[in-house]
Design a protein around this motif. Structure first.
Motif, PDB file in Angstrom:
ATOM      1  N   LEU A 269      -1.793  -1.749  -0.943  1.00 44.28           N
ATOM      2  CA  LEU A 269      -1.532  -0.315  -1.027  1.00 44.28           C
ATOM      3  C   LEU A 269      -2.729   0.320  -1.725  1.00 44.28           C
ATOM      4  N   GLN A 274      -0.558  -2.776  -5.897  1.00 40.23           N
ATOM      5  CA  GLN A 274       0.704  -2.991  -5.217  1.00 40.23           C
ATOM      6  C   GLN A 274       0.451  -3.446  -3.785  1.00 40.23           C
ATOM      7  N   GLN A 276       2.381  -3.440   0.277  1.00 40.88           N
ATOM      8  CA  GLN A 276       3.324  -2.702   1.098  1.00 40.88           C
ATOM      9  C   GLN A 276       3.655  -3.523   2.340  1.00 40.88           C
ATOM     10  N   TYR A 311       5.350   2.388  -6.067  1.00 42.56           N
ATOM     11  CA  TYR A 311       5.091   3.775  -5.699  1.00 42.56           C
ATOM     12  C   TYR A 311       6.358   4.461  -5.216  1.00 42.56           C
ATOM     13  N   ASN A 316       8.317   5.258   0.583  1.00 40.13           N
ATOM     14  CA  ASN A 316       7.546   6.487   0.723  1.00 40.13           C
ATOM     15  C   ASN A 316       8.437   7.713   0.732  1.00 40.13           C
ATOM     16  N   TYR A 325       7.448  -0.842  -0.720  1.00 39.25           N
ATOM     17  CA  TYR A 325       6.389  -1.262  -1.626  1.00 39.25           C
ATOM     18  C   TYR A 325       6.885  -2.269  -2.653  1.00 39.25           C
TER      19      TYR A 325
END
Length: 627
Positions: A269, A274, A276, A311, A316, A325
């Motif tokens: 990410l 991180q 994803q 995140y 998202n 994530y």
């Protein structure tokens, strides 16, 4: 600055000041940490807000209290700490172009399953951070190995609540008291105090993991003993991994109200420490759920390398739901794990300093401008690297890590007008130096050979194979291989605009060697859109792979100077593979064979099919996410 150069610089930009808030652009995925409506029933006797992130949340609270408090109605009404009541994009269809293969990573939608005994639901009662309202909520948690046999892992945004209980292998048809493995009250929370719960989009979201120590059950059982084992925590090995996510979406989001799992692949990410992954259906309630690198479904335990979180609380914040994530399980994670195992108060006086960010090849918007690709051992290190010519004329050499990924890149040429006229490229050891060379056919028909690109680069004239001419403007595709040669990759396959197919053997600096016509001009081969070559059948001699205009993918095994080999069908005609825009094959994995197929799709996604065989693709490995 050109578009490609701008993207080239953007993806290198690393934010190093711990005080800077990083807000990533909205892309796709559920809002794992958006503010949601209160669904728990507040009472005048509700507990006070937590006094700290480490400590005993409910002194004197018993199992009997838990059974009275966690009624079926309250459990059913609980939500993920801060998710919308209805996940946006729940009715949407995930993009088929995101994961395309038939391998282990091709699944992009969750499947319901009976669950595993070491993973369950975490119920808590918690103060809403903005309004102060008390809400019931639930997340997913997993039993992890500890000396006290009493620890679970979840997300930091799930931790810190009151009246918290963990229900392994949760069954929605049973009351709290009737659960198969019982339930376990949270006795103590362990959360990094630097995790900034209200700001789930800044860099402290890298710390979105939490542990809880559980009290023994009313029967005196410890959770690890009750479920027959614990999961092993392993450092996130890389940013491109195969994982299986497990979680419990809430009934409001998924009417089945059962455990789900999803095999998928991860990638870095950007701007955060991180990873994803793509999977449709990881709705509210899955926060904190484990990402297994391997798992024994019969035993109900495995190795965990991530957890839903990070995140925006793990998902998202746009209007679709297929990105999830996880924070990287690195030094900070295992520091907290050590505190929890030793039942030690968590103290973090130092500000959070983000570790060096992972190397990333960039995103799909950048890779939509990857016009041409060629693979070969350009540095003489015994494995392939990959050259990319971009639409603005920039040329980049990507260094492979030998494990199906790339760990760095080097610019061979800055953006320029000359290389925008390169029409097709291929790589072979035409000079016999044990380092691959790059051959380029230009728009005016000129063909140039650049020897030993890895050491000499491209900032020189190269060796002119043939002057500008009309004939070679019709060389639609070229692909180097070892069809007749025994040692070096010195053969060149050419598909001409009229459908003729020609093999040149013994190609060297300044000479095309000997020409062999394999197919006379014909209508069929006019439809051969892309060519590449490799050791797909496992023999020393290479095979020719062809992608046709209708999406069919074929391999010609045993191609020689006498003619094309036996046709082996890999894919029947299909719409998906008509979006295969650029294709190359290299030796990017540990088997030391040129059989790893790389595809750049029309949406910029770039994928590798390592260890591709004569009649089937290898498992899909995502290198670059779609635009």
């Amino acid at each position: 600055m050109t578009l490609r150069s701008l993207h080239h610089r953007i993806r290198r930009a690393a934010v190093v000041a711990a005080s800077v808030t990083v807000c990533l652009p909205a892309a796709v995925g559920p809002a794992h940490a958006d503010a949601g409506p209160g669904t728990g029933t507040a009472r005048s006797t509700a507990p006070a807000a937590p006094t700290g992130r480490t400590g005993t949340p409910d002194p004197g609270w018993t199992d009997a209290d838990a059974i009275r408090f966690w009624t079926p109605a309250r459990m059913a009404s609980a939500t993920d700490p801060a998710r919308p009541s209805v996940p946006r994009g729940q009715g949407t269809t995930p993009p088929k172009s995101t994961l395309r293969g038939s391998g282990s990573a091709a699944g992009i939608t969750v499947e319901h399953f009976p669950g595993v005994k070491s993973v369950g639901v975490l119920f808590s009662y918690k103060e809403e951070p903005t309004t102060g309202e008390l809400r019931a909520h639930s997340c997913t948690a997993s039993v992890v190995d500890s000396p006290g046999h009493n620890l679970i892992l979840t997300a930091a945004h799930c931790g810190g609540g009151h009246h918290s209980v963990f229900v392994p292998n949760y069954d929605n048809s049973k009351t709290l008291a009737a659960q198969h493995y019982g339930f376990f009250r949270v006795d103590k929370w362990f959360t990094d105090p630097r995790y900034d719960r209200p700001n789930t989009k800044d860099r402290t979201s890298d710390l979105d993991f939490s542990f809880a120590a559980l009290a023994d059950s009313s029967k005196g059982a410890k959770v690890q003993n009750a479920v027959g084992g614990a999961n092993r925590l392993v450092r996130t090995p890389s940013f491109n991994d195969n994982v299986t996510m497990v979680g419990y979406p809430k009934k409001a989001h998924d009417s089945a109200d059962r455990a789900v799992r999803c095999p998928t692949q991860t990638w870095a990410l950007p701007h955060l420490y991180q990873i994803q992954a793509v999977c449709h259906g990881m709705y509210g309630g899955t926060s904190g759920g484990p990402w297994f690198s391997k798992v024994d479904w019969a035993k109900g335990t495995g190795d965990i390398i991530g957890n839903v979180g990070g995140y925006n609380g793990g998902g998202n914040d746009a209007n679709v739901d297929w990105l999830t994530y996880s924070p990287v399980h690195g030094d900070q994670f295992f520091r907290l794990y050590d505190d929890a195992k030793k039942n030690r108060a968590v103290k973090r006086p130092d500000p959070y300093v983000q570790p060096p960010l992972p190397y990333s090849m960039g995103g799909g918007r950048t890779w939509q401008h990857a016009a041409l690709m060629a693979s070969g051992d350009f540095k003489g290190k015994g494995r392939s690297d990959m050259i990319v010519v971009w639409s603005d004329g920039e040329v980049t050499l990507y260094d492979s890590d030998g494990n199906g990924g790339f760990d760095s890149e080097r610019r061979l040429l800055a953006a320029n007008s000359a290389w925008t006229k390169a029409r097709t490229i291929t790589a072979g050891d035409f000079t016999g130096s044990n380092k691959f060379d790059l051959m380029v056919r230009w728009a005016d028909g000129e063909v140039t050979l650049y020897g030993d690109v890895g050491s000499r680069g491209l900032d020189w004239a190269g060796t002119q194979m043939i002057k500008p001419n009309k004939t070679w403007t019709n060389a639609t595709q070229i692909a180097a291989g070892r069809f007749a040669a025994t040692k070096y990759v010195t053969d060149l396959m050419v598909r001409w605009a009229d459908g003729e197919v020609t093999l040149y053997t013994g190609v060297g600096a300044g000479t095309f060697g000997k020409e062999h016509q394999l197919e006379k001009p014909n209508g069929t081969w006019k439809n051969a859109t892309l060519l590449t070559a490799g050791e797909y059948s496992g023999h020393q001699k290479w095979d020719l792979m062809v992608r046709w205009t209708d999406g069919e993918l074929d391999n010609y095994v045993g191609t020689t100077t006498s003619g094309l080999g036996t046709e082996r069908r890999i894919l029947n005609p299909n719409k998906l593979w008509t979006h295969d825009t650029v294709m190359t094959t290299g030796d990017f994995t540990s088997n030391h064979r040129t059989d790893d197929l790389v595809i750049r799709w029309s949406d910029g996604e770039t994928t590798m099919y390592p260890d591709t065989r004569a009649d089937h693709l290898g498992p899909e490995h995502n290198l670059v996410p779609r635009a």
